[in-house]
Design a protein around this motif. Structure first.
Motif, PDB file in Angstrom:
ATOM      1  N   LEU A  44      -1.498   5.224   1.039  1.00  0.00           N
ATOM      2  CA  LEU A  44      -0.240   4.519   1.269  1.00  0.00           C
ATOM      3  C   LEU A  44      -0.098   3.257   0.425  1.00  0.00           C
ATOM      4  CD1 LEU A  44      -0.226   4.987   5.124  1.00  0.00           C
ATOM      5  CD2 LEU A  44       1.436   5.962   3.567  1.00  0.00           C
ATOM      6  N   ARG A  45      -1.208   2.745  -0.102  1.00  0.00           N
ATOM      7  CA  ARG A  45      -1.164   1.537  -0.931  1.00  0.00           C
ATOM      8  C   ARG A  45      -1.124   1.865  -2.421  1.00  0.00           C
ATOM      9  NH1 ARG A  45       1.439  -0.965   1.246  1.00  0.00           N
ATOM     10  NH2 ARG A  45       0.912  -2.855   0.104  1.00  0.00           N
TER      11      ARG A  45
ATOM     12  N   MET B  30       3.768   5.810  -6.606  1.00  0.00           N
ATOM     13  CA  MET B  30       4.319   6.247  -5.331  1.00  0.00           C
ATOM     14  C   MET B  30       5.752   6.757  -5.512  1.00  0.00           C
ATOM     15  SD  MET B  30       3.807   6.747  -2.079  1.00  0.00           S
ATOM     16  CE  MET B  30       2.541   5.692  -1.339  1.00  0.00           C
TER      17      MET B  30
ATOM     18  N   THR C 194       8.378   4.628   4.544  1.00  0.00           N
ATOM     19  CA  THR C 194       7.506   3.537   4.092  1.00  0.00           C
ATOM     20  C   THR C 194       6.111   3.609   4.692  1.00  0.00           C
ATOM     21  OG1 THR C 194       7.902   1.869   5.828  1.00  0.00           O
ATOM     22  CG2 THR C 194       9.553   2.044   4.062  1.00  0.00           C
TER      23      THR C 194
ATOM     24  N   ARG D 256       5.107   2.351   7.349  1.00  0.00           N
ATOM     25  CA  ARG D 256       4.721   1.098   8.000  1.00  0.00           C
ATOM     26  C   ARG D 256       4.405   1.314   9.473  1.00  0.00           C
ATOM     27  NH1 ARG D 256       9.985  -2.770   9.204  1.00  0.00           N
ATOM     28  NH2 ARG D 256      11.038  -1.414  10.699  1.00  0.00           N
TER      29      ARG D 256
ATOM     30  N   GLU E 112       4.464  -1.873   4.506  1.00  0.00           N
ATOM     31  CA  GLU E 112       5.257  -0.791   3.922  1.00  0.00           C
ATOM     32  C   GLU E 112       4.650  -0.345   2.596  1.00  0.00           C
ATOM     33  OE1 GLU E 112       9.177  -2.368   3.399  1.00  0.00           O
ATOM     34  OE2 GLU E 112       9.122  -3.352   5.372  1.00  0.00           O
ATOM     35  N   SER E 113       4.694   0.946   2.337  1.00  0.00           N
ATOM     36  CA  SER E 113       4.377   1.431   0.999  1.00  0.00           C
ATOM     37  C   SER E 113       5.454   0.932   0.042  1.00  0.00           C
ATOM     38  CB  SER E 113       4.349   2.957   0.984  1.00  0.00           C
ATOM     39  OG  SER E 113       3.288   3.454   1.761  1.00  0.00           O
ATOM     40  N   GLU E 114       5.080   0.700  -1.206  1.00  0.00           N
ATOM     41  CA  GLU E 114       6.026   0.194  -2.196  1.00  0.00           C
ATOM     42  C   GLU E 114       6.464   1.327  -3.120  1.00  0.00           C
ATOM     43  OE1 GLU E 114       4.296  -3.135  -4.166  1.00  0.00           O
ATOM     44  OE2 GLU E 114       4.057  -4.305  -2.318  1.00  0.00           O
TER      45      GLU E 114
END
Length: 339
Positions: free
Chosen positions: A205-206, A212, A232, A234, A243-245
């Motif tokens: 997720l990061r 992404m 996201t 989150r 949240e994922s970016e």
């Protein structure tokens, strides 16, 4: 009220109010024990004070059984009903009234806590016309993801249940993991057999934003993808996760172009997407799916959370697929061709 029904109703209301899992489990376990005994044995044990000798029944659940047998609404249930009499959240009432189904729910075949039949019956009790069973895909082993063989067995179970539940329809589906390269965690020929495919990121997720973005673009453009789940990733509250970016404008534009709905996830610890991204999704022209992501029967009543956020962010009601009939939904996903 029958004792088993009272115990199950208490468990439902506890789940709905986000009570501790152990409390919910106590009442569901007791309901199962009461159901296994049958009415005459339950009444006899209540009369002789031996209910607590039954595995799975404790003092509090036994009291509920005794009060129900006496013809009264158990006091514990009465208190929970009073607490649940008001709305879960303010706003969204008009949209909530239009909701006809739920595209995202789990059973004990993956990481849910209840059998498929109990999840389906609860959806019926809540007034849904349809719901989609979306247990996890194989590589999400932490959530007991379904192998192809298990998923195909589940399809047979759903078909059997639908024979008894008409006109309600439990639609077949999956929450399919979006892998690191943007591919989906299930074979295309298997996805082709399902009514609805929710695609979600659960790993890495990061990942950096450009990667992404490409990962999500590939997934939502997949012809089998119907709904982009909790975009996201989150988590709020005690399990907080950022949240994922990703480039939301590009991803939502791809959803709008390809007809993939953006999920408005109703789980209180997710409420995903955040308001700023939800407004971007509205501007993109994308469709939306207001889903509970329920893992227990009481959580199926969480759609007010999503409806309130949708109304606040001016989501057009005619772009909400969970307000569509099952027939229209299946025409959109292509599931009508497989029915």
């Amino acid at each position: 009220m029958e004792p088993e029904a009272a115990l199950r109703r208490i468990a439902f209301l506890l789940e709905r109010s986000q009570a501790a899992t152990y409390r919910v489990k106590a009442f569901r376990t007791a309901a199962g024990a009461v159901g296994a005994m049958g009415g005459s044995e339950v009444a006899e044990r209540a009369a002789h004070g031996s209910l607590e000798a039954v595995r799975g029944i404790g003092p509090k659940t036994a009291q509920v059984v005794r009060e129900a047998l006496d013809g009264a609404t158990p006091r514990y249930l009465e208190r929970l009903e009073d607490e649940a009499s008001g709305p879960l959240v303010q706003g969204g009432e008009t949209l909530l009234a239009a909701i006809r189904g739920d595209c995202h729910l789990h059973s004990d075949w993956s990481d849910g806590g209840s059998p498929v039949a109990e999840m389906g019956r609860t959806a019926i009790e809540l007034g849904h016309e349809w719901a989609v069973l979306t247990d996890h895909s194989p590589r999400l082993t932490v959530a007991n993801g379904l192998s192809t063989e298990r998923l195909l067995r589940q399809l047979s179970l759903v078909a059997e249940l639908n024979e008894r539940w008409a006109p309600f329809r439990l639609l077949t589906g999956i929450e399919c993991d979006i892998l690191a390269d943007g591919s989906l965690d299930q074979e295309a020929e298997v996805l082709e057999r399902l009514d609805v495919v929710v695609v979600s990121v659960h790993s890495k997720l990061r990942m950096d934003a450009p990667a992404m973005t490409e990962r999500m673009l590939k997934a939502v453009r997949n012809p089998h993808a119907d709904v982009l789940g909790h975009c996201t990733g989150r988590l709020l509250g005690g399990k907080k996760r950022p949240e994922s970016e990703f480039d939301a404008d590009r991803v939502f534009a791809a959803c709008a172009e390809g007809g993939t709905a953006v999920e408005i996830n109703c789980r209180p610890e997710r409420l995903d997407p955040p308001r700023d991204l939800l407004r971007k999704a509205v501007s993109s022209g994308a469709l939306f799916s207001i889903d509970t992501d329920a893992h227990a029967p009481g959580q199926l009543d969480w759609q007010p959370y999503g409806c309130a956020r949708a109304e606040e962010c001016e989501v057009p009601a005619d772009r909400v697929v969970t307000a569509w009939s099952a027939e229209r939904l299946l025409e959109w996903t292509g599931g009508a061709e497989r029915s």
